[in-house]
Design an enzyme around this catalytic site. Structure first.
Site, mmCIF file in Angstrom:
data_model
loop_
_atom_site.group_PDB
_atom_site.id
_atom_site.type_symbol
_atom_site.label_atom_id
_atom_site.label_comp_id
_atom_site.label_asym_id
_atom_site.label_seq_id
_atom_site.Cartn_x
_atom_site.Cartn_y
_atom_site.Cartn_z
ATOM 1 C CG ASP A 1 -13.919 -6.640 1.858
ATOM 2 O OD1 ASP A 1 -13.361 -6.148 3.017
ATOM 3 O OD2 ASP A 1 -14.409 -6.221 0.892
ATOM 4 C CG ASP B 1 -2.124 -20.193 -1.204
ATOM 5 O OD1 ASP B 1 -1.772 -20.184 -0.035
ATOM 6 O OD2 ASP B 1 -1.542 -20.847 -2.134
ATOM 7 C CE1 TYR C 1 -3.457 -2.275 0.782
ATOM 8 C CE2 TYR C 1 -4.535 -0.502 1.346
ATOM 9 C CZ TYR C 1 -4.903 -1.794 0.839
ATOM 10 O OH TYR C 1 -5.918 -2.450 0.928
ATOM 11 C CE LYS D 1 1.555 -17.719 -2.596
ATOM 12 N NZ LYS D 1 0.633 -18.734 -2.787
ATOM 13 C CG ASP E 1 -8.207 -4.448 1.786
ATOM 14 O OD1 ASP E 1 -9.292 -3.871 2.311
ATOM 15 O OD2 ASP E 1 -8.088 -4.221 0.584
HETATM 16 C C1 IPM Z 1 -10.309 -0.820 4.084
HETATM 17 C C2 IPM Z 1 -10.733 -0.235 2.775
HETATM 18 C C3 IPM Z 1 -9.451 0.599 2.494
HETATM 19 C C4 IPM Z 1 -8.307 -0.182 2.314
HETATM 20 C C5 IPM Z 1 -9.528 1.317 1.179
HETATM 21 C C6 IPM Z 1 -10.803 2.264 1.071
HETATM 22 C C7 IPM Z 1 -8.272 2.391 0.902
HETATM 23 O O1 IPM Z 1 -10.799 -1.293 1.837
HETATM 24 O O2 IPM Z 1 -10.409 -0.075 5.251
HETATM 25 O O3 IPM Z 1 -10.365 -2.002 4.188
HETATM 26 O O4 IPM Z 1 -7.866 -0.726 1.696
HETATM 27 O O5 IPM Z 1 -7.418 -0.118 3.389
HETATM 28 MG MG MG Z 2 -11.021 -3.211 2.583
#
Ligand code: IPM
Ligand code: MG
Length: 352
Positions: A247, A219, A141, A186, A243
Protein backbone atom coordinates in the site's frame (compact mmCIF):
# COMPACT_ATOMS: atom_id res chain seq x y z
CA UNK A 1 -6.46 -21.21 -27.05
CA UNK A 2 -9.46 -21.98 -24.87
CA UNK A 3 -9.35 -20.84 -21.28
CA UNK A 4 -11.80 -21.07 -18.42
CA UNK A 5 -11.61 -17.97 -16.28
CA UNK A 6 -13.52 -17.80 -13.01
CA UNK A 7 -14.64 -14.28 -12.26
CA UNK A 8 -15.20 -13.17 -8.66
CA UNK A 9 -16.43 -9.56 -8.66
CA UNK A 10 -16.96 -9.42 -4.87
CA UNK A 11 -18.07 -6.21 -3.14
CA UNK A 12 -17.99 -2.43 -3.40
CA UNK A 13 -16.29 -1.30 -6.60
CA UNK A 14 -15.35 -4.94 -7.32
CA UNK A 15 -18.23 -5.58 -9.75
CA UNK A 16 -17.58 -2.28 -11.57
CA UNK A 17 -13.86 -2.76 -12.18
CA UNK A 18 -14.33 -6.40 -13.14
CA UNK A 19 -17.16 -5.52 -15.55
CA UNK A 20 -14.84 -2.96 -17.15
CA UNK A 21 -12.00 -5.47 -17.44
CA UNK A 22 -13.84 -8.38 -19.12
CA UNK A 23 -14.34 -6.49 -22.42
CA UNK A 24 -10.58 -5.82 -22.49
CA UNK A 25 -9.92 -9.56 -22.20
CA UNK A 26 -12.58 -10.23 -24.84
CA UNK A 27 -10.98 -7.74 -27.19
CA UNK A 28 -7.60 -9.40 -26.73
CA UNK A 29 -9.16 -12.82 -27.31
CA UNK A 30 -10.81 -11.62 -30.52
CA UNK A 31 -7.62 -10.07 -31.86
CA UNK A 32 -5.47 -13.13 -31.11
CA UNK A 33 -7.96 -15.88 -31.89
CA UNK A 34 -8.49 -17.11 -28.34
CA UNK A 35 -11.66 -18.15 -26.61
CA UNK A 36 -12.07 -17.15 -22.99
CA UNK A 37 -15.05 -18.52 -21.08
CA UNK A 38 -16.00 -16.45 -18.04
CA UNK A 39 -17.96 -17.98 -15.17
CA UNK A 40 -19.02 -15.68 -12.37
CA UNK A 41 -19.18 -16.73 -8.70
CA UNK A 42 -19.72 -15.08 -5.34
CA UNK A 43 -17.05 -14.29 -2.77
CA UNK A 44 -16.89 -11.95 0.22
CA UNK A 45 -19.83 -9.95 1.53
CA UNK A 46 -22.14 -10.77 -1.35
CA UNK A 47 -21.49 -14.47 -0.67
CA UNK A 48 -22.34 -13.98 3.01
CA UNK A 49 -25.61 -12.33 1.98
CA UNK A 50 -26.53 -14.99 -0.56
CA UNK A 51 -25.06 -18.17 0.93
CA UNK A 52 -24.21 -17.38 4.55
CA UNK A 53 -20.46 -17.95 4.01
CA UNK A 54 -17.73 -15.75 2.48
CA UNK A 55 -16.36 -18.59 0.32
CA UNK A 56 -19.15 -20.89 -0.92
CA UNK A 57 -18.16 -24.45 -1.94
CA UNK A 58 -19.28 -23.77 -5.51
CA UNK A 59 -16.89 -20.83 -5.79
CA UNK A 60 -13.92 -22.82 -4.55
CA UNK A 61 -14.81 -25.83 -6.71
CA UNK A 62 -15.02 -23.63 -9.81
CA UNK A 63 -11.71 -21.95 -8.99
CA UNK A 64 -9.97 -25.30 -8.53
CA UNK A 65 -10.81 -26.44 -12.04
CA UNK A 66 -10.37 -23.06 -13.75
CA UNK A 67 -7.31 -21.93 -15.67
CA UNK A 68 -7.28 -18.69 -13.72
CA UNK A 69 -9.31 -16.52 -11.36
CA UNK A 70 -9.95 -12.79 -11.81
CA UNK A 71 -11.05 -11.10 -8.61
CA UNK A 72 -12.38 -7.60 -7.87
CA UNK A 73 -12.36 -6.80 -4.16
CA UNK A 74 -14.10 -7.89 -0.97
CA UNK A 75 -15.45 -6.19 2.14
CA UNK A 76 -17.49 -3.18 3.14
CA UNK A 77 -19.15 -1.43 6.08
CA UNK A 78 -22.21 -3.69 5.85
CA UNK A 79 -20.13 -6.67 7.03
CA UNK A 80 -17.63 -4.83 9.24
CA UNK A 81 -19.27 -5.19 12.66
CA UNK A 82 -16.32 -6.16 14.91
CA UNK A 83 -18.61 -8.71 16.59
CA UNK A 84 -19.52 -10.39 13.29
CA UNK A 85 -18.76 -14.12 13.19
CA UNK A 86 -17.99 -14.17 9.49
CA UNK A 87 -16.23 -11.48 7.50
CA UNK A 88 -15.82 -11.03 3.73
CA UNK A 89 -12.02 -10.99 4.06
CA UNK A 90 -12.10 -14.58 5.37
CA UNK A 91 -13.32 -15.65 1.94
CA UNK A 92 -10.32 -14.10 0.25
CA UNK A 93 -7.85 -15.57 2.73
CA UNK A 94 -9.52 -18.98 2.47
CA UNK A 95 -9.38 -19.14 -1.32
CA UNK A 96 -5.71 -18.05 -1.39
CA UNK A 97 -4.92 -20.76 1.15
CA UNK A 98 -7.07 -23.48 -0.45
CA UNK A 99 -5.43 -22.95 -3.85
CA UNK A 100 -1.95 -22.90 -2.27
CA UNK A 101 -1.14 -19.44 -3.66
CA UNK A 102 1.85 -18.65 -1.49
CA UNK A 103 3.54 -16.04 -3.67
CA UNK A 104 1.86 -12.71 -4.32
CA UNK A 105 3.62 -10.64 -6.99
CA UNK A 106 2.98 -6.91 -6.83
CA UNK A 107 4.85 -4.88 -9.47
CA UNK A 108 5.48 -1.19 -8.77
CA UNK A 109 6.57 0.79 -11.81
CA UNK A 110 5.58 4.46 -11.77
CA UNK A 111 4.29 5.63 -15.13
CA UNK A 112 5.73 8.89 -16.42
CA UNK A 113 2.29 10.46 -16.96
CA UNK A 114 1.23 9.72 -13.39
CA UNK A 115 4.37 11.10 -11.74
CA UNK A 116 2.70 14.32 -10.67
CA UNK A 117 -0.02 12.25 -8.96
CA UNK A 118 2.58 10.85 -6.59
CA UNK A 119 3.34 12.73 -3.37
CA UNK A 120 7.01 11.74 -3.89
CA UNK A 121 9.40 14.05 -5.78
CA UNK A 122 9.44 13.06 -9.47
CA UNK A 123 13.24 12.85 -9.62
CA UNK A 124 13.15 10.07 -7.02
CA UNK A 125 10.66 8.10 -9.11
CA UNK A 126 12.65 8.11 -12.34
CA UNK A 127 13.38 4.47 -13.40
CA UNK A 128 11.76 2.90 -10.34
CA UNK A 129 10.91 -0.71 -11.19
CA UNK A 130 10.17 -2.96 -8.22
CA UNK A 131 8.35 -6.24 -7.75
CA UNK A 132 7.29 -7.04 -4.21
CA UNK A 133 6.86 -10.77 -3.62
CA UNK A 134 4.62 -11.07 -0.60
CA UNK A 135 4.28 -14.42 1.19
CA UNK A 136 0.52 -15.00 1.09
CA UNK A 137 -0.56 -18.13 2.96
CA UNK A 138 1.34 -18.03 6.24
CA UNK A 139 2.33 -15.81 9.14
CA UNK A 140 0.08 -13.89 11.47
CA UNK A 141 -2.81 -13.88 8.96
CA UNK A 142 -3.25 -17.62 9.35
CA UNK A 143 -2.07 -18.41 12.90
CA UNK A 144 -4.46 -19.35 15.70
CA UNK A 145 -6.45 -16.48 17.13
CA UNK A 146 -7.96 -16.12 20.57
CA UNK A 147 -10.23 -13.55 22.11
CA UNK A 148 -11.50 -13.11 25.64
CA UNK A 149 -13.07 -10.13 27.41
CA UNK A 150 -9.67 -8.97 28.54
CA UNK A 151 -7.23 -9.95 25.82
CA UNK A 152 -6.66 -11.25 22.32
CA UNK A 153 -3.87 -13.07 20.49
CA UNK A 154 -2.79 -13.69 16.90
CA UNK A 155 -0.11 -16.32 16.43
CA UNK A 156 2.61 -15.69 13.87
CA UNK A 157 4.17 -18.91 12.58
CA UNK A 158 6.44 -19.73 9.64
CA UNK A 159 7.97 -23.04 8.68
CA UNK A 160 11.32 -23.46 6.93
CA UNK A 161 9.55 -24.88 3.87
CA UNK A 162 7.19 -21.90 3.63
CA UNK A 163 10.10 -19.47 3.62
CA UNK A 164 12.16 -21.54 1.18
CA UNK A 165 9.49 -21.71 -1.51
CA UNK A 166 8.65 -18.02 -1.54
CA UNK A 167 12.32 -17.00 -1.46
CA UNK A 168 13.03 -19.35 -4.39
CA UNK A 169 10.15 -17.80 -6.32
CA UNK A 170 11.39 -14.28 -5.63
CA UNK A 171 15.03 -15.09 -6.40
CA UNK A 172 14.06 -16.82 -9.65
CA UNK A 173 12.24 -13.65 -10.62
CA UNK A 174 15.20 -11.46 -9.61
CA UNK A 175 17.41 -13.56 -11.89
CA UNK A 176 15.30 -12.50 -14.90
CA UNK A 177 15.53 -8.84 -13.85
CA UNK A 178 18.43 -6.90 -12.32
CA UNK A 179 19.62 -9.76 -10.09
CA UNK A 180 19.03 -8.08 -6.74
CA UNK A 181 16.87 -9.40 -3.91
CA UNK A 182 15.96 -7.48 -0.76
CA UNK A 183 14.52 -9.59 2.04
CA UNK A 184 12.47 -7.67 4.59
CA UNK A 185 11.96 -8.86 8.15
CA UNK A 186 12.03 -7.73 11.78
CA UNK A 187 14.84 -10.05 12.86
CA UNK A 188 15.88 -7.76 15.72
CA UNK A 189 12.62 -8.58 17.50
CA UNK A 190 10.69 -11.50 16.02
CA UNK A 191 11.69 -15.17 16.13
CA UNK A 192 9.79 -15.85 12.89
CA UNK A 193 11.92 -13.14 11.28
CA UNK A 194 15.15 -14.74 12.52
CA UNK A 195 14.04 -18.00 10.94
CA UNK A 196 13.13 -16.07 7.78
CA UNK A 197 16.56 -14.45 7.64
CA UNK A 198 18.45 -17.72 8.28
CA UNK A 199 16.53 -19.63 5.63
CA UNK A 200 16.80 -16.81 3.10
CA UNK A 201 20.55 -16.49 3.62
CA UNK A 202 21.06 -20.24 3.14
CA UNK A 203 18.81 -20.60 0.09
CA UNK A 204 20.44 -17.63 -1.60
CA UNK A 205 23.99 -18.82 -0.81
CA UNK A 206 23.36 -22.41 -1.94
CA UNK A 207 21.08 -21.87 -4.94
CA UNK A 208 21.27 -18.27 -6.13
CA UNK A 209 24.89 -17.22 -5.89
CA UNK A 210 24.31 -15.05 -8.99
CA UNK A 211 21.63 -12.95 -7.24
CA UNK A 212 22.76 -10.38 -4.67
CA UNK A 213 20.95 -10.49 -1.34
CA UNK A 214 20.33 -7.64 1.06
CA UNK A 215 18.43 -7.85 4.35
CA UNK A 216 16.35 -4.91 5.57
CA UNK A 217 14.37 -4.41 8.73
CA UNK A 218 10.78 -3.58 7.90
CA UNK A 219 10.76 -0.22 9.70
CA UNK A 220 13.74 1.15 7.85
CA UNK A 221 12.46 -0.44 4.65
CA UNK A 222 9.28 1.63 5.02
CA UNK A 223 11.49 4.71 4.96
CA UNK A 224 13.90 3.63 2.18
CA UNK A 225 10.99 2.70 -0.07
CA UNK A 226 10.12 6.39 -0.24
CA UNK A 227 13.59 7.94 0.06
CA UNK A 228 15.45 5.74 -2.47
CA UNK A 229 12.97 3.50 -4.31
CA UNK A 230 15.37 3.11 -7.25
CA UNK A 231 17.66 0.98 -5.08
CA UNK A 232 15.23 -1.96 -5.14
CA UNK A 233 14.60 -4.69 -7.68
CA UNK A 234 12.75 -7.64 -6.11
CA UNK A 235 11.62 -7.38 -2.49
CA UNK A 236 10.55 -10.54 -0.68
CA UNK A 237 8.76 -10.41 2.63
CA UNK A 238 6.28 -12.11 4.91
CA UNK A 239 2.53 -11.75 4.64
CA UNK A 240 1.67 -8.75 6.81
CA UNK A 241 4.80 -6.73 6.05
CA UNK A 242 4.05 -7.25 2.35
CA UNK A 243 0.47 -6.08 2.79
CA UNK A 244 1.59 -2.85 4.43
CA UNK A 245 4.63 -2.12 2.27
CA UNK A 246 2.66 -2.51 -0.99
CA UNK A 247 0.00 0.00 0.00
CA UNK A 248 2.89 2.32 0.79
CA UNK A 249 4.60 1.47 -2.52
CA UNK A 250 1.44 2.31 -4.43
CA UNK A 251 2.14 5.95 -3.62
CA UNK A 252 5.25 5.70 -5.80
CA UNK A 253 2.92 4.86 -8.69
CA UNK A 254 0.63 7.77 -7.83
CA UNK A 255 -2.47 5.77 -6.95
CA UNK A 256 -3.57 2.57 -5.31
CA UNK A 257 -5.71 2.26 -8.43
CA UNK A 258 -2.70 1.36 -10.56
CA UNK A 259 -1.23 -1.62 -8.73
CA UNK A 260 -1.97 -5.12 -9.99
CA UNK A 261 -1.18 -8.46 -8.43
CA UNK A 262 -0.79 -12.13 -9.20
CA UNK A 263 -1.13 -14.78 -6.51
CA UNK A 264 0.70 -17.92 -7.58
CA UNK A 265 1.37 -21.40 -6.25
CA UNK A 266 3.06 -24.48 -7.67
CA UNK A 267 0.39 -25.04 -10.34
CA UNK A 268 -0.92 -22.94 -13.23
CA UNK A 269 -4.03 -21.51 -11.60
CA UNK A 270 -3.58 -18.15 -9.95
CA UNK A 271 -5.74 -15.37 -8.57
CA UNK A 272 -5.36 -11.99 -10.22
CA UNK A 273 -6.63 -8.95 -8.40
CA UNK A 274 -5.87 -5.27 -7.89
CA UNK A 275 -4.07 -4.63 -4.59
CA UNK A 276 -6.66 -2.05 -3.57
CA UNK A 277 -9.82 -2.80 -1.63
CA UNK A 278 -13.53 -2.45 -2.31
CA UNK A 279 -13.56 1.35 -1.83
CA UNK A 280 -17.09 1.53 -0.36
CA UNK A 281 -16.89 5.34 -0.36
CA UNK A 282 -17.03 5.47 -4.16
CA UNK A 283 -18.82 2.18 -4.90
CA UNK A 284 -21.81 2.26 -7.25
CA UNK A 285 -20.83 5.54 -8.89
CA UNK A 286 -18.91 4.12 -11.85
CA UNK A 287 -15.86 6.28 -11.17
CA UNK A 288 -13.35 3.73 -9.86
CA UNK A 289 -10.01 3.30 -11.61
CA UNK A 290 -10.11 0.02 -13.59
CA UNK A 291 -6.42 0.06 -14.60
CA UNK A 292 -5.19 -2.05 -11.66
CA UNK A 293 -7.71 -4.77 -12.53
CA UNK A 294 -6.92 -4.54 -16.24
CA UNK A 295 -3.22 -4.84 -15.43
CA UNK A 296 -4.05 -7.82 -13.21
CA UNK A 297 -5.78 -9.40 -16.22
CA UNK A 298 -2.53 -8.90 -18.15
CA UNK A 299 -0.70 -10.77 -15.39
CA UNK A 300 -3.32 -13.52 -15.70
CA UNK A 301 -2.56 -13.91 -19.39
CA UNK A 302 1.17 -14.02 -18.68
CA UNK A 303 1.32 -16.30 -15.64
CA UNK A 304 -1.65 -18.66 -15.96
CA UNK A 305 -2.16 -18.82 -19.73
CA UNK A 306 1.39 -18.25 -20.94
CA UNK A 307 0.22 -15.51 -23.33
CA UNK A 308 3.15 -13.11 -23.02
CA UNK A 309 2.50 -11.08 -26.18
CA UNK A 310 -1.15 -10.59 -25.25
CA UNK A 311 -0.20 -9.56 -21.71
CA UNK A 312 2.32 -7.07 -23.05
CA UNK A 313 -0.27 -5.64 -25.44
CA UNK A 314 -2.62 -4.86 -22.54
CA UNK A 315 0.20 -3.28 -20.56
CA UNK A 316 1.22 -1.16 -23.55
CA UNK A 317 -2.40 -0.08 -24.07
CA UNK A 318 -2.78 0.99 -20.42
CA UNK A 319 0.48 2.82 -20.72
CA UNK A 320 -0.74 4.59 -23.85
CA UNK A 321 -4.02 5.52 -22.15
CA UNK A 322 -2.03 7.02 -19.28
CA UNK A 323 0.19 8.86 -21.77
CA UNK A 324 -2.98 10.32 -23.26
CA UNK A 325 -3.93 11.36 -19.72
CA UNK A 326 -7.08 9.27 -19.68
CA UNK A 327 -7.38 9.50 -15.91
CA UNK A 328 -10.10 8.49 -13.49
CA UNK A 329 -10.82 10.71 -10.48
CA UNK A 330 -7.97 9.29 -8.36
CA UNK A 331 -5.44 10.67 -10.87
CA UNK A 332 -7.17 13.49 -12.74
CA UNK A 333 -7.16 17.18 -11.87
CA UNK A 334 -10.62 18.32 -10.77
CA UNK A 335 -13.17 18.27 -13.57
CA UNK A 336 -11.03 16.25 -16.00
CA UNK A 337 -11.76 12.69 -14.90
CA UNK A 338 -13.22 9.97 -17.10
CA UNK A 339 -15.40 7.24 -15.63
CA UNK A 340 -14.59 3.55 -15.21
CA UNK A 341 -16.06 2.44 -18.54
CA UNK A 342 -14.39 5.25 -20.48
CA UNK A 343 -11.00 4.36 -19.02
CA UNK A 344 -11.44 0.70 -19.99
CA UNK A 345 -12.60 1.71 -23.47
CA UNK A 346 -9.50 3.88 -23.84
CA UNK A 347 -7.42 0.75 -23.21
CA UNK A 348 -9.40 -1.30 -25.75
CA UNK A 349 -8.97 1.49 -28.32
CA UNK A 350 -5.21 1.32 -27.87
CA UNK A 351 -4.76 -2.45 -28.12
CA UNK A 352 -2.51 -3.37 -31.01
C1 IPM B 1 -4.75 -7.17 0.13
C2 IPM B 1 -5.88 -6.86 1.07
C3 IPM B 1 -6.28 -8.13 1.82
C4 IPM B 1 -5.06 -8.59 2.60
C5 IPM B 1 -7.50 -7.98 2.76
C6 IPM B 1 -8.71 -7.50 2.00
C7 IPM B 1 -7.79 -9.25 3.49
O1 IPM B 1 -5.53 -5.84 1.93
O2 IPM B 1 -4.91 -8.06 -0.72
O3 IPM B 1 -3.72 -6.52 0.23
O4 IPM B 1 -4.79 -8.09 3.69
O5 IPM B 1 -4.38 -9.50 2.11
MG1 MG C 1 -3.71 -4.88 1.44
Amino acid sequence: MHADIVVLPGDGIGPEIVAATLPVLQAVAARHGHEFRFTEHDIGGIAIDRHGVPLPDATLAAARTADAVLLGAVGGPKWSDPKAKVRPEQGLLAIRKALGLFANLRPVKPHAAALDASPIKPELLQDVDIVVVRELTGGIYFGDKTRSDTDATDLCRYSVAEVERVVRRAATLARTRRGHLTSVDKANVLETSRLWRDVTTRVMRDEFADVTLEHQLVDSMAMHLLSKPRAYDVIVTENMFGDILTDEASMLAGSLGLLASASLGEGKVGIYEPIHGSAPDIAGRGIANPYATILSAAMLLRHSLGLEAEAASIEAAVSAALDARVFTADLAPAGQAVDTTQAAQAVIDRLR
